[in-house]
Design an enzyme around this catalytic site. Sequence first.
Site, PDB file in Angstrom:
ATOM      1  N   ARG A  76       6.883  -7.757   4.977  1.00  0.00           N
ATOM      2  CA  ARG A  76       6.458  -8.681   4.225  1.00  0.00           C
ATOM      3  C   ARG A  76       6.802  -8.718   2.877  1.00  0.00           C
ATOM      4  O   ARG A  76       6.814  -9.751   2.127  1.00  0.00           O
ATOM      5  CB  ARG A  76       4.804  -8.742   4.221  1.00  0.00           C
ATOM      6  N   GLU A 113      -1.770   4.041   4.382  1.00  0.00           N
ATOM      7  CA  GLU A 113      -3.296   3.976   4.656  1.00  0.00           C
ATOM      8  C   GLU A 113      -3.546   4.010   6.012  1.00  0.00           C
ATOM      9  O   GLU A 113      -4.681   4.475   6.440  1.00  0.00           O
ATOM     10  CB  GLU A 113      -3.739   2.403   4.170  1.00  0.00           C
TER      11      GLU A 113
HETATM   12  P1  AMP Z   1       0.330   2.013   0.678  1.00  0.00           P
HETATM   13  O1  AMP Z   1       1.712   2.823   0.916  1.00  0.00           O
HETATM   14  O2  AMP Z   1      -0.861   2.759   1.467  1.00  0.00           O
HETATM   15  O3  AMP Z   1       0.297   1.574  -0.627  1.00  0.00           O
HETATM   16  O4  AMP Z   1       0.621   0.741   1.752  1.00  0.00           O
HETATM   17  C1  AMP Z   1       1.399  -0.416   1.504  1.00  0.00           C
HETATM   18  C2  AMP Z   1       2.221  -1.122   2.544  1.00  0.00           C
HETATM   19  O5  AMP Z   1       1.178  -1.036   3.887  1.00  0.00           O
HETATM   20  C3  AMP Z   1       2.557  -2.517   2.053  1.00  0.00           C
HETATM   21  O6  AMP Z   1       4.022  -2.456   2.584  1.00  0.00           O
HETATM   22  C4  AMP Z   1       1.698  -3.142   2.890  1.00  0.00           C
HETATM   23  O7  AMP Z   1       2.326  -4.221   3.452  1.00  0.00           O
HETATM   24  C5  AMP Z   1       0.963  -2.375   3.986  1.00  0.00           C
HETATM   25  N1  AMP Z   1      -0.375  -2.377   3.817  1.00  0.00           N
HETATM   26  C6  AMP Z   1      -1.490  -1.405   3.624  1.00  0.00           C
HETATM   27  N2  AMP Z   1      -2.733  -1.689   3.615  1.00  0.00           N
HETATM   28  C7  AMP Z   1      -2.664  -2.881   3.769  1.00  0.00           C
HETATM   29  C8  AMP Z   1      -3.504  -3.829   4.069  1.00  0.00           C
HETATM   30  N3  AMP Z   1      -4.767  -3.750   3.833  1.00  0.00           N
HETATM   31  N4  AMP Z   1      -3.267  -5.357   4.254  1.00  0.00           N
HETATM   32  C9  AMP Z   1      -1.988  -5.675   4.602  1.00  0.00           C
HETATM   33  N5  AMP Z   1      -1.139  -4.737   4.344  1.00  0.00           N
HETATM   34  C10 AMP Z   1      -1.386  -3.470   3.995  1.00  0.00           C
END
Ligand code: AMP
Length: 188
Positions: A76, A113
């Site tokens: 995205r 996550e």
């Molecule tokens: P992080 O590395 O944990 O900060 O995760 C960020 C990446 O995971 C981004 O590329 C987001 O598109 C996706 N992402 C993580 N958590 C979510 C969420 N709750 N909703 C949508 N996308 C998420």
Amino acid sequence: MPVPDGTEGEDAVTAPDRTLLESRIRDIPDFPKPGIVFKDVTPLLADPETFAHAVDALAAPFCDDGVDKVVGIEARGFILAAPVALACGAGFVPARKAGKLPGSRRGVAYDLEYGSETIELHDDAFAPGDRVLIVDDVLATGGTAAATVELVEALGGEVVGLAFLIELGFLDGGARIADHRRTSLLTF
Ligand code: AMP
């Protein structure tokens, strides 16, 4: 310069209309796995006025400072980063999941996550000293963003900032990129 409230660079023209943006983001509970509330931005992307506003608000804090390349994080992040790059008069660079880029590339592994992942860039993505803005839809734990910063810097780029549509503040991902300027249009 860390900017935890995501409001730097705002003015009357570019300040995010948070009510508008929030009205076009949908929570999908238990996706892609139980316990995760997925922030679905497809309604925002489907509405041209809100999409354009989001792009302007992401670009505004950084464009005037000089940006050579805008890195979008798969998937995205691509959708937001490409128009931000055009708004800044910069090139677009895709940061992709492992094995997707065709050329010679470098990768960094990280936890997210909901799982683990490797992010890759072409190793000739930047000219030495290129000023780089990193864009993604959601800052969650910060693992993806921190890995992307590490990769950009390893490849000779200078990270001038990071811009997110949404920051999940309760996950404290900002702490992982606290050495860098960032804007988050919405914080939950
Ligand atoms: P992080 O590395 O944990 O900060 O995760 C960020 C990446 O995971 C981004 O590329 C987001 O598109 C996706 N992402 C993580 N958590 C979510 C969420 N709750 N909703 C949508 N996308 C998420």
